[in-house]
Design a protein around this motif. Structure first.
Motif, PDB file in Angstrom:
ATOM      1  N   GLU A  66       0.934  -1.248  -0.404  1.00 29.98           N
ATOM      2  CA  GLU A  66      -0.510   0.099  -0.228  1.00 29.98           C
ATOM      3  C   GLU A  66       0.606   1.408   0.032  1.00 29.98           C
ATOM      4  O   GLU A  66       0.902   1.989  -0.721  1.00 29.98           O
ATOM      5  CB  GLU A  66      -0.648  -0.261   1.487  1.00 29.98           C
ATOM      6  CG  GLU A  66      -2.142   0.710   1.365  1.00 29.98           C
ATOM      7  CD  GLU A  66      -3.195   0.672   2.336  1.00 29.98           C
ATOM      8  OE1 GLU A  66      -2.960   1.860   2.934  1.00 29.98           O
ATOM      9  OE2 GLU A  66      -3.826  -0.583   2.712  1.00 29.98           O
ATOM     10  N   GLU A  67       1.880   1.000   0.857  1.00 30.74           N
ATOM     11  CA  GLU A  67       2.592   2.212   0.860  1.00 30.74           C
ATOM     12  C   GLU A  67       3.713   2.892   0.173  1.00 30.74           C
ATOM     13  O   GLU A  67       3.828   3.952  -0.559  1.00 30.74           O
ATOM     14  CB  GLU A  67       3.137   2.342   2.342  1.00 30.74           C
ATOM     15  CG  GLU A  67       2.851   2.406   3.894  1.00 30.74           C
ATOM     16  CD  GLU A  67       1.606   3.943   3.387  1.00 30.74           C
ATOM     17  OE1 GLU A  67       2.720   4.579   3.150  1.00 30.74           O
ATOM     18  OE2 GLU A  67       0.818   3.853   4.079  1.00 30.74           O
ATOM     19  N   LEU A  68       4.436   2.094  -0.649  1.00 29.38           N
ATOM     20  CA  LEU A  68       4.688   1.107  -2.093  1.00 29.38           C
ATOM     21  C   LEU A  68       3.654   1.720  -3.449  1.00 29.38           C
ATOM     22  O   LEU A  68       4.722   2.834  -3.841  1.00 29.38           O
ATOM     23  CB  LEU A  68       5.860   0.123  -2.561  1.00 29.38           C
ATOM     24  CG  LEU A  68       6.880   0.001  -1.539  1.00 29.38           C
ATOM     25  CD1 LEU A  68       7.475  -0.899  -1.715  1.00 29.38           C
ATOM     26  CD2 LEU A  68       7.925   0.829  -1.313  1.00 29.38           C
ATOM     27  N   SER A  69       3.017   1.292  -3.342  1.00 30.13           N
ATOM     28  CA  SER A  69       1.660   2.229  -4.174  1.00 30.13           C
ATOM     29  C   SER A  69       1.556   3.284  -4.520  1.00 30.13           C
ATOM     30  O   SER A  69       1.879   3.929  -5.565  1.00 30.13           O
ATOM     31  CB  SER A  69       0.647   0.861  -4.551  1.00 30.13           C
ATOM     32  OG  SER A  69       0.742  -0.218  -4.634  1.00 30.13           O
ATOM     33  N   SER A  70       1.602   4.151  -3.251  1.00 36.67           N
ATOM     34  CA  SER A  70       1.541   5.326  -3.403  1.00 36.67           C
ATOM     35  C   SER A  70       2.709   6.715  -3.832  1.00 36.67           C
ATOM     36  O   SER A  70       2.768   7.571  -3.887  1.00 36.67           O
ATOM     37  CB  SER A  70       1.343   5.718  -1.993  1.00 36.67           C
ATOM     38  OG  SER A  70       2.300   5.386  -1.230  1.00 36.67           O
ATOM     39  N   GLU A  80       8.403  11.066   3.539  1.00 33.73           N
ATOM     40  CA  GLU A  80       7.068  10.477   3.610  1.00 33.73           C
ATOM     41  C   GLU A  80       6.492   8.739   3.769  1.00 33.73           C
ATOM     42  O   GLU A  80       5.839   8.652   4.847  1.00 33.73           O
ATOM     43  CB  GLU A  80       5.872  11.760   2.731  1.00 33.73           C
ATOM     44  CG  GLU A  80       4.586  11.620   3.920  1.00 33.73           C
ATOM     45  CD  GLU A  80       3.825  12.273   2.689  1.00 33.73           C
ATOM     46  OE1 GLU A  80       2.643  11.987   3.214  1.00 33.73           O
ATOM     47  OE2 GLU A  80       4.056  13.023   1.971  1.00 33.73           O
ATOM     48  N   ALA A  81       6.739   8.393   3.125  1.00 32.02           N
ATOM     49  CA  ALA A  81       5.765   7.041   2.460  1.00 32.02           C
ATOM     50  C   ALA A  81       6.792   5.757   3.705  1.00 32.02           C
ATOM     51  O   ALA A  81       6.321   5.022   4.474  1.00 32.02           O
ATOM     52  CB  ALA A  81       6.298   5.743   1.358  1.00 32.02           C
ATOM     53  N   ALA A  82       8.163   5.758   4.197  1.00 32.57           N
ATOM     54  CA  ALA A  82       8.925   5.487   4.869  1.00 32.57           C
ATOM     55  C   ALA A  82       8.243   5.755   6.415  1.00 32.57           C
ATOM     56  O   ALA A  82       8.297   5.109   7.152  1.00 32.57           O
ATOM     57  CB  ALA A  82      10.474   5.783   5.301  1.00 32.57           C
ATOM     58  N   ASP A  87       5.339   4.175  10.900  1.00 32.24           N
ATOM     59  CA  ASP A  87       4.131   3.910  12.354  1.00 32.24           C
ATOM     60  C   ASP A  87       3.526   3.183  12.178  1.00 32.24           C
ATOM     61  O   ASP A  87       3.316   2.548  13.079  1.00 32.24           O
ATOM     62  CB  ASP A  87       3.939   5.247  11.440  1.00 32.24           C
ATOM     63  CG  ASP A  87       4.753   6.573  12.265  1.00 32.24           C
ATOM     64  OD1 ASP A  87       5.622   6.234  12.761  1.00 32.24           O
ATOM     65  OD2 ASP A  87       4.440   7.473  12.188  1.00 32.24           O
ATOM     66  N   ARG A  88       2.747   2.338  10.697  1.00 31.00           N
ATOM     67  CA  ARG A  88       2.034   1.373  10.810  1.00 31.00           C
ATOM     68  C   ARG A  88       2.590   0.046  10.937  1.00 31.00           C
ATOM     69  O   ARG A  88       1.908  -0.499  11.597  1.00 31.00           O
ATOM     70  CB  ARG A  88       1.330   1.299   9.251  1.00 31.00           C
ATOM     71  CG  ARG A  88       0.759   2.750   8.929  1.00 31.00           C
ATOM     72  CD  ARG A  88       0.490   3.049   7.387  1.00 31.00           C
ATOM     73  NE  ARG A  88      -0.744   1.294   6.622  1.00 31.00           N
ATOM     74  CZ  ARG A  88      -1.065   0.816   6.233  1.00 31.00           C
ATOM     75  NH1 ARG A  88      -0.641   1.114   4.837  1.00 31.00           N
ATOM     76  NH2 ARG A  88      -1.954   0.315   6.005  1.00 31.00           N
ATOM     77  N   LEU A  89       3.824  -0.358  10.520  1.00 29.83           N
ATOM     78  CA  LEU A  89       4.201  -1.659  11.581  1.00 29.83           C
ATOM     79  C   LEU A  89       4.089  -1.120  12.856  1.00 29.83           C
ATOM     80  O   LEU A  89       4.512  -2.475  13.078  1.00 29.83           O
ATOM     81  CB  LEU A  89       5.451  -1.727  10.883  1.00 29.83           C
ATOM     82  CG  LEU A  89       5.402  -2.163   9.470  1.00 29.83           C
ATOM     83  CD1 LEU A  89       7.210  -1.980   8.655  1.00 29.83           C
ATOM     84  CD2 LEU A  89       4.495  -3.064   9.098  1.00 29.83           C
ATOM     85  N   LYS A  90       5.051  -0.397  13.747  1.00 28.00           N
ATOM     86  CA  LYS A  90       5.065  -0.476  15.063  1.00 28.00           C
ATOM     87  C   LYS A  90       4.018  -0.375  15.215  1.00 28.00           C
ATOM     88  O   LYS A  90       3.532  -1.054  16.454  1.00 28.00           O
ATOM     89  CB  LYS A  90       5.549   1.106  15.951  1.00 28.00           C
ATOM     90  CG  LYS A  90       7.036   1.727  15.417  1.00 28.00           C
ATOM     91  CD  LYS A  90       7.169   2.507  16.152  1.00 28.00           C
ATOM     92  CE  LYS A  90       9.014   3.057  15.443  1.00 28.00           C
ATOM     93  NZ  LYS A  90       9.061   4.079  16.260  1.00 28.00           N
ATOM     94  N   THR A  91       2.611   0.058  14.650  1.00 22.58           N
ATOM     95  CA  THR A  91       0.883  -0.265  15.150  1.00 22.58           C
ATOM     96  C   THR A  91       1.107  -1.759  15.258  1.00 22.58           C
ATOM     97  O   THR A  91       0.189  -2.068  16.677  1.00 22.58           O
ATOM     98  CB  THR A  91      -0.150   0.528  14.930  1.00 22.58           C
ATOM     99  OG1 THR A  91       0.575   2.006  14.766  1.00 22.58           O
ATOM    100  CG2 THR A  91      -0.924   0.411  14.815  1.00 22.58           C
ATOM    101  N   LEU A  92       1.642  -2.547  14.507  1.00 23.54           N
ATOM    102  CA  LEU A  92       0.698  -3.772  13.740  1.00 23.54           C
ATOM    103  C   LEU A  92       1.193  -3.805  15.296  1.00 23.54           C
ATOM    104  O   LEU A  92       0.922  -5.126  15.738  1.00 23.54           O
ATOM    105  CB  LEU A  92       1.385  -4.007  12.257  1.00 23.54           C
ATOM    106  CG  LEU A  92       1.035  -5.683  12.379  1.00 23.54           C
ATOM    107  CD1 LEU A  92      -0.391  -6.095  12.124  1.00 23.54           C
ATOM    108  CD2 LEU A  92       1.217  -6.161  10.590  1.00 23.54           C
TER     109      LEU A  92
END
Length: 97
Positions: A66-70, A80-82, A87-92
């Motif tokens: 999803e992030e790479l697609s953006s 910004e994607a990094a 953040d998303r992986l830390k949340t997961l």
């Protein structure tokens, strides 16, 4: 004197690169070839602590995709994607604990 682990009961083949080895080298070979009970126990204890981690986690792959697609679509720049990915992986991972 040439140390020959085959004569000492070790089934590993030996390649001699010189005629003699030092006594400290022979001791290292002996310790490596014939670990004592303390080394064996320590090894087993550490192996029992090993945790298997799956090499592929579909939820992580989906987030990365999803992030790479953006980024590829020009919607976000890579830094910004990094940051978003981090953040998303830390949340997961915090939700999995």
């Amino acid at each position: 004197m040439i140390y020959n682990p085959v004569e000492e009961g070790n089934l590993l083949a030996e390649t001699n690169v010189r005629d003699e080895i030092t006594s400290s080298e022979a001791e290292l070979v002996r310790l490596y070839s014939y670990p004592d009970e303390e080394v064996k126990s320590s090894f087993i204890a550490n192996m029992e602590k090993v945790e298997v981690v799956l090499a592929s986690d579909p939820s992580i792959e989906a987030i990365v995709h999803e992030e790479l697609s953006s980024v590829y679509a020009g919607e976000k720049d890579i830094s910004e994607a990094a940051k978003t990915l981090e953040d998303r992986l830390k949340t997961l991972y915090s939700e999995k604990d």
